[in-house]
Design a protein around this motif. Structure first.
Motif, mmCIF file in Angstrom:
data_model
loop_
_atom_site.group_PDB
_atom_site.id
_atom_site.type_symbol
_atom_site.label_atom_id
_atom_site.label_comp_id
_atom_site.label_asym_id
_atom_site.label_seq_id
_atom_site.Cartn_x
_atom_site.Cartn_y
_atom_site.Cartn_z
ATOM 1 N N THR A 194 36.460 38.039 32.850
ATOM 2 C CA THR A 194 35.469 38.379 33.870
ATOM 3 C C THR A 194 36.107 39.245 34.951
ATOM 4 O O THR A 194 37.332 39.304 35.067
ATOM 5 C CB THR A 194 34.907 37.104 34.519
ATOM 6 O OG1 THR A 194 35.977 36.431 35.218
ATOM 7 C CG2 THR A 194 34.315 36.159 33.478
ATOM 8 N N ASN A 195 35.294 39.896 35.733
ATOM 9 C CA ASN A 195 35.814 40.710 36.834
ATOM 10 C C ASN A 195 36.643 39.858 37.788
ATOM 11 O O ASN A 195 37.668 40.305 38.314
ATOM 12 C CB ASN A 195 34.661 41.384 37.579
ATOM 13 C CG ASN A 195 34.000 42.467 36.761
ATOM 14 O OD1 ASN A 195 34.605 43.017 35.841
ATOM 15 N ND2 ASN A 195 32.745 42.777 37.063
ATOM 16 N N GLU A 196 36.184 38.630 38.015
ATOM 17 C CA GLU A 196 36.910 37.728 38.903
ATOM 18 C C GLU A 196 38.297 37.410 38.341
ATOM 19 O O GLU A 196 39.295 37.423 39.064
ATOM 20 C CB GLU A 196 36.120 36.441 39.102
ATOM 21 C CG GLU A 196 36.801 35.438 40.046
ATOM 22 C CD GLU A 196 36.023 34.146 40.179
ATOM 23 O OE1 GLU A 196 36.459 33.290 40.965
ATOM 24 O OE2 GLU A 196 34.991 33.998 39.500
ATOM 25 N N SER A 197 38.369 37.144 37.030
ATOM 26 C CA SER A 197 39.645 36.832 36.395
ATOM 27 C C SER A 197 40.582 38.033 36.414
ATOM 28 O O SER A 197 41.791 37.898 36.651
ATOM 29 C CB SER A 197 39.424 36.381 34.951
ATOM 30 O OG SER A 197 38.754 35.141 34.904
ATOM 31 N N GLN A 198 40.051 39.216 36.170
ATOM 32 C CA GLN A 198 40.854 40.435 36.219
ATOM 33 C C GLN A 198 41.447 40.643 37.611
ATOM 34 O O GLN A 198 42.632 40.952 37.760
ATOM 35 C CB GLN A 198 40.014 41.639 35.810
ATOM 36 C CG GLN A 198 39.587 41.635 34.353
ATOM 37 C CD GLN A 198 38.664 42.791 34.026
ATOM 38 O OE1 GLN A 198 38.339 43.619 34.889
ATOM 39 N NE2 GLN A 198 38.207 42.858 32.773
ATOM 40 N N HIS A 199 40.616 40.452 38.609
ATOM 41 C CA HIS A 199 41.089 40.616 39.985
ATOM 42 C C HIS A 199 42.169 39.591 40.320
ATOM 43 O O HIS A 199 43.195 39.931 40.929
ATOM 44 C CB HIS A 199 39.912 40.478 40.955
ATOM 45 C CG HIS A 199 40.334 40.577 42.398
ATOM 46 N ND1 HIS A 199 40.557 41.765 43.035
ATOM 47 C CD2 HIS A 199 40.578 39.595 43.328
ATOM 48 C CE1 HIS A 199 40.919 41.548 44.278
ATOM 49 N NE2 HIS A 199 40.942 40.234 44.487
ATOM 50 N N GLN A 200 41.954 38.339 39.904
ATOM 51 C CA GLN A 200 42.925 37.290 40.189
ATOM 52 C C GLN A 200 44.259 37.577 39.504
ATOM 53 O O GLN A 200 45.337 37.389 40.095
ATOM 54 C CB GLN A 200 42.381 35.935 39.738
ATOM 55 C CG GLN A 200 43.287 34.755 40.098
ATOM 56 C CD GLN A 200 42.686 33.433 39.696
ATOM 57 O OE1 GLN A 200 41.738 33.382 38.920
ATOM 58 N NE2 GLN A 200 43.222 32.348 40.223
ATOM 59 N N PHE A 201 44.196 38.058 38.257
ATOM 60 C CA PHE A 201 45.417 38.346 37.518
ATOM 61 C C PHE A 201 46.239 39.440 38.196
ATOM 62 O O PHE A 201 47.463 39.369 38.270
ATOM 63 C CB PHE A 201 45.079 38.766 36.092
ATOM 64 C CG PHE A 201 46.283 39.120 35.261
ATOM 65 C CD1 PHE A 201 47.101 38.123 34.736
ATOM 66 C CD2 PHE A 201 46.612 40.443 35.007
ATOM 67 C CE1 PHE A 201 48.217 38.450 33.986
ATOM 68 C CE2 PHE A 201 47.726 40.773 34.259
ATOM 69 C CZ PHE A 201 48.531 39.774 33.738
ATOM 70 N N LEU A 202 45.548 40.452 38.698
ATOM 71 C CA LEU A 202 46.233 41.604 39.283
ATOM 72 C C LEU A 202 46.691 41.367 40.715
ATOM 73 O O LEU A 202 47.510 42.133 41.231
ATOM 74 C CB LEU A 202 45.315 42.830 39.251
ATOM 75 C CG LEU A 202 44.955 43.357 37.864
ATOM 76 C CD1 LEU A 202 43.909 44.458 37.972
ATOM 77 C CD2 LEU A 202 46.185 43.864 37.149
ATOM 78 N N ASN A 203 46.203 40.326 41.339
ATOM 79 C CA ASN A 203 46.492 40.119 42.757
ATOM 80 C C ASN A 203 47.090 38.751 43.063
ATOM 81 O O ASN A 203 47.035 38.292 44.206
ATOM 82 C CB ASN A 203 45.213 40.315 43.578
ATOM 83 C CG ASN A 203 44.709 41.742 43.544
ATOM 84 O OD1 ASN A 203 45.157 42.599 44.296
ATOM 85 N ND2 ASN A 203 43.767 42.015 42.633
ATOM 86 N N THR A 204 47.674 38.120 42.055
ATOM 87 C CA THR A 204 48.251 36.793 42.224
ATOM 88 C C THR A 204 49.716 36.823 41.809
ATOM 89 O O THR A 204 50.101 37.562 40.906
ATOM 90 C CB THR A 204 47.495 35.757 41.363
ATOM 91 O OG1 THR A 204 46.117 35.775 41.713
ATOM 92 C CG2 THR A 204 48.060 34.360 41.577
ATOM 93 N N THR A 205 50.538 36.022 42.491
ATOM 94 C CA THR A 205 51.933 35.861 42.083
ATOM 95 C C THR A 205 52.010 34.917 40.900
ATOM 96 O O THR A 205 51.377 33.854 40.896
ATOM 97 C CB THR A 205 52.768 35.299 43.244
ATOM 98 O OG1 THR A 205 52.746 36.227 44.331
ATOM 99 C CG2 THR A 205 54.204 35.073 42.813
ATOM 100 N N HIS A 206 52.777 35.287 39.877
ATOM 101 C CA HIS A 206 52.895 34.483 38.662
ATOM 102 C C HIS A 206 54.342 34.059 38.454
ATOM 103 O O HIS A 206 55.268 34.732 38.906
ATOM 104 C CB HIS A 206 52.430 35.284 37.434
ATOM 105 C CG HIS A 206 51.013 35.757 37.535
ATOM 106 N ND1 HIS A 206 49.940 34.994 37.157
ATOM 107 C CD2 HIS A 206 50.499 36.936 37.983
ATOM 108 C CE1 HIS A 206 48.820 35.660 37.358
ATOM 109 N NE2 HIS A 206 49.141 36.852 37.866
ATOM 110 N N ALA A 207 54.521 32.955 37.753
ATOM 111 C CA ALA A 207 55.859 32.469 37.407
ATOM 112 C C ALA A 207 56.057 32.596 35.901
ATOM 113 O O ALA A 207 55.157 32.282 35.121
ATOM 114 C CB ALA A 207 56.020 31.009 37.827
#
Length: 218
Positions: A194-207
């Motif tokens: 979803t657009n929300e998931s895409q945005h979260q993936f691109l704007n979140t710090t990941h480990a």
């Protein structure tokens, strides 16, 4: 010409730029995790970038050279010593017969690469020297190096012509960091999100989790 593994460290394997063109048969790319450092090590000793290097994970490698040669260490996360004297990474180093090279982990970073003039002599499998440990082939007997292993290397004529005053300036090195910003390529499944998931993936710090390998990072 040979060098003996006195201590292999946590994980030391033979790697190169990878085994491309075989994914349809289920063969992963393998190859150096840090392609830049692998290439630089080879260039500093006069090798083609496709030659094999030793990929050292978190230091701990200790190696005895039975003959004189030129080596180079590149990467991030180690301090190197030649016969207990500190030496610099990212430069050509002349070693003599019976010299001992040791790498010590410094608490951050992960991998470094040891190249030798002429390259480490291991069989080529499917166009690559890289170790594919899960399948048990490639590299040195298809496995990580162990104490007592003896690795062959050549002694090319160009070795005497290598200028060991060459080194890589700090400004030319990657910005190694424990929290890097990385580039992504939107694969064919990108539109499944979803657009929300895409945005979260691109704007979140990941480990990056421990359940990661050369096939992929989790």
């Amino acid at each position: 010409m040979a060098a003996e593994i006195l201590q292999p460290g946590m994980l030391t394997t033979i790697q190169d730029l990878g085994r491309s063109g075989h994914r349809s048969q289920g063969v992963v790319l393998s190859g150096a995790a840090d392609g830049f450092a692998h290439r630089i090590s080879n260039w500093l000793v006069g090798n083609d970038e496709r030659q094999a290097t030793l990929e050292i994970t978190m230091g701990g490698l200790e190696i005895l050279f039975h003959q004189a040669t030129i080596v180079a260490l590149s990467g991030y996360g180690i301090q190197a010593f030649l016969n207990n004297s500190s030496i610099d990474c990212w430069r050509s180093i002349r070693v003599r017969a019976n010299d001992r090279l040791k790498t010590v982990y410094i608490g951050h970073g992960s991998r470094s690469y040891l190249a030798v003039a002429g390259g480490w002599q291991v069989p080529m499998v499917l166009g690559s020297f890289s170790t594919y440990a899960s399948a048990g082939w490639g590299g040195f007997e298809g496995r990580a190096l162990r104490k007592g292993d003896v690795l062959a290397f050549s002694n090319p004529a160009f070795t005497k012509k290598i200028n060991t005053s060459f080194s890589i300036a700090p400004a030319g090195l990657p910005a190694y960091s424990s929290s890097p910003a990385i580039r992504i390529i939107k694969g064919p499944e990108w539109h499944w999100c979803t657009n929300e998931s895409q945005h979260q993936f691109l704007n979140t710090t990941h480990a990056v989790l421990p359940q990661s390998n050369r096939m992929g990072y989790r």
